[in-house]
Design a protein around this motif. Structure first.
Motif, short mmCIF file in Angstrom:
data_model
loop_
_atom_site.label_atom_id
_atom_site.label_comp_id
_atom_site.label_asym_id
_atom_site.label_seq_id
_atom_site.Cartn_x
_atom_site.Cartn_y
_atom_site.Cartn_z
N GLY A 237 0.99 -1.38 0.08
CA GLY A 237 0.11 0.02 -0.08
C GLY A 237 0.69 1.23 -0.26
N SER A 238 0.32 1.88 0.39
CA SER A 238 0.78 3.48 0.03
C SER A 238 1.64 3.97 1.28
CB SER A 238 0.17 4.69 -0.04
OG SER A 238 -1.04 4.89 0.97
N ALA A 245 0.59 9.84 -5.52
CA ALA A 245 -0.64 9.12 -6.01
C ALA A 245 -1.20 8.71 -7.03
CB ALA A 245 -1.91 10.75 -6.04
N ILE A 250 -1.86 1.37 -5.90
CA ILE A 250 -3.26 1.95 -5.42
C ILE A 250 -3.59 2.85 -5.94
CG2 ILE A 250 -2.24 2.69 -3.04
CD1 ILE A 250 -2.14 5.45 -3.87
N ASN A 253 -7.55 0.21 -5.56
CA ASN A 253 -8.42 0.59 -4.04
C ASN A 253 -7.07 1.26 -3.89
OD1 ASN A 253 -8.67 0.00 -1.84
ND2 ASN A 253 -9.60 -1.91 -2.30
N ALA A 254 -7.15 2.37 -2.52
CA ALA A 254 -7.32 3.27 -2.41
C ALA A 254 -6.34 2.41 -1.21
CB ALA A 254 -7.61 4.20 -1.09
#
Length: 279
Positions: A237-238, A245, A250, A253-254
């Motif tokens: 993930g982030s 961004a 991501i 899906n964030a």
């Protein structure tokens, strides 16, 4: 070849001990009925899995197999040696193994006949199974499953000869403690291993030969074991303040993208020498 040489050596040891024991009239009885305890020492190796890949769930809907063009360089069923799969990938390891066991046998017949029994065993193996994904960045993403310990409850059935030699087949439920881990050369994303340590269950089967020598028995055993290990996933993930961004992990899906290895089993062969004290 490895299995043939190891098994031949073990069988030769059994035959030599049996011959010596018989000449010294040490074989008191060829009947196998009764309880026993003992140990095992041997060698484990894994089947070739160079075609294993990593599957992706980019929208995190629980369904793996989403296309991810960033991983077009490919995959390898091992650990990376460079940032490209075509440049080399190390084979998963082989290892020594040991176990302790306890069991019970029942023989139909006094000096020869069918034998059935049940055995429980537990010990240590030192195997690890890797699969690596290569991205266009370039970067490498390695999933590793390490077998910490393993055991089984096996039934066995065979035939005992008047010489005190037992030939048998065996099979049953297998258990292993597996540690799943993840590493990557990507420094702009986070990674979380879901269900890293698990109790894995599966099955085992094989066969062996055993020779009674007084109150002891020695033998050689081959088994193939497969443990279920497809529950563990990795979420990439982030990373706060670092991941842009536009990052592809991501994009759908964030929360990130889930990784899962394509092979559902941790499988390995084993050949072991055994020794037991029979009550």
């Amino acid at each position: 070849m490895r299995f043939f040489l190891t098994t031949t050596a073990a069988a030769g040891l059994v035959a030599a001990m049996a011959s010596s024991a018989a000449s010294a009239q040490d074989v008191a009885s060829s009947n196998w009925t009764g309880f026993y305890v003992g140990g095992q020492l041997g060698y484990n190796w894994q089947p070739t899995d160079g075609d294993e890949v990593v599957n992706f769930d980019r929208n995190r809907d629980g369904n793996f197999g989403d296309a991810f063009p960033n991983f077009s360089p490919g995959f390898c069923g091992g650990a990376p040696t460079t940032a490209r799969p075509t440049s080399g990938c190390s084979k998963d390891n082989d290892s020594t193994a040991w176990k302790l066991h306890a069991g019970y046998d029942y023989q139909f017949g006094d000096t020869s006949g069918p034998v059935v029994g049940l055995i429980a065993e537990y010990g240590k193996s030192y195997l690890y199974d890797n699969v690596t994904a290569f991205s266009t960045t370039p970067a490498v993403y390695k999933l590793q499953a390490k077998l910490k310990s393993d055991g089984a409850i096996r039934a066995r059935a065979g035939y005992s000869f008047e010489t005190g030699t037992l030939i048998y087949g065996t099979g049953g439920a297998a258990y292993g403690k597996i540690r799943n881990s993840f590493s990557m050369s990507n420094t702009v994303n986070s990674a979380t291993v879901n269900d890293p340590t698990k109790n894995a269950w599966g099955w085992t089967y094989g066969g062996g030969i055993e020779q009674k020598i007084g109150k002891f028995s020695v033998g050689a055993l081959y088994t193939f074991t497969a443990l279920k290990n497809n529950d563990s996933t990795v979420t990439v993930g982030s990373l706060a303040g670092v991941t842009p961004a536009t990052n592809p992990f991501i994009a759908q899906n964030a929360a990130g993208t889930d990784f899962q290895r394509s092979f559902s089993k941790f499988a390995f062969h084993s050949v072991r020498a055994t020794v037991s004290y029979r009550f």
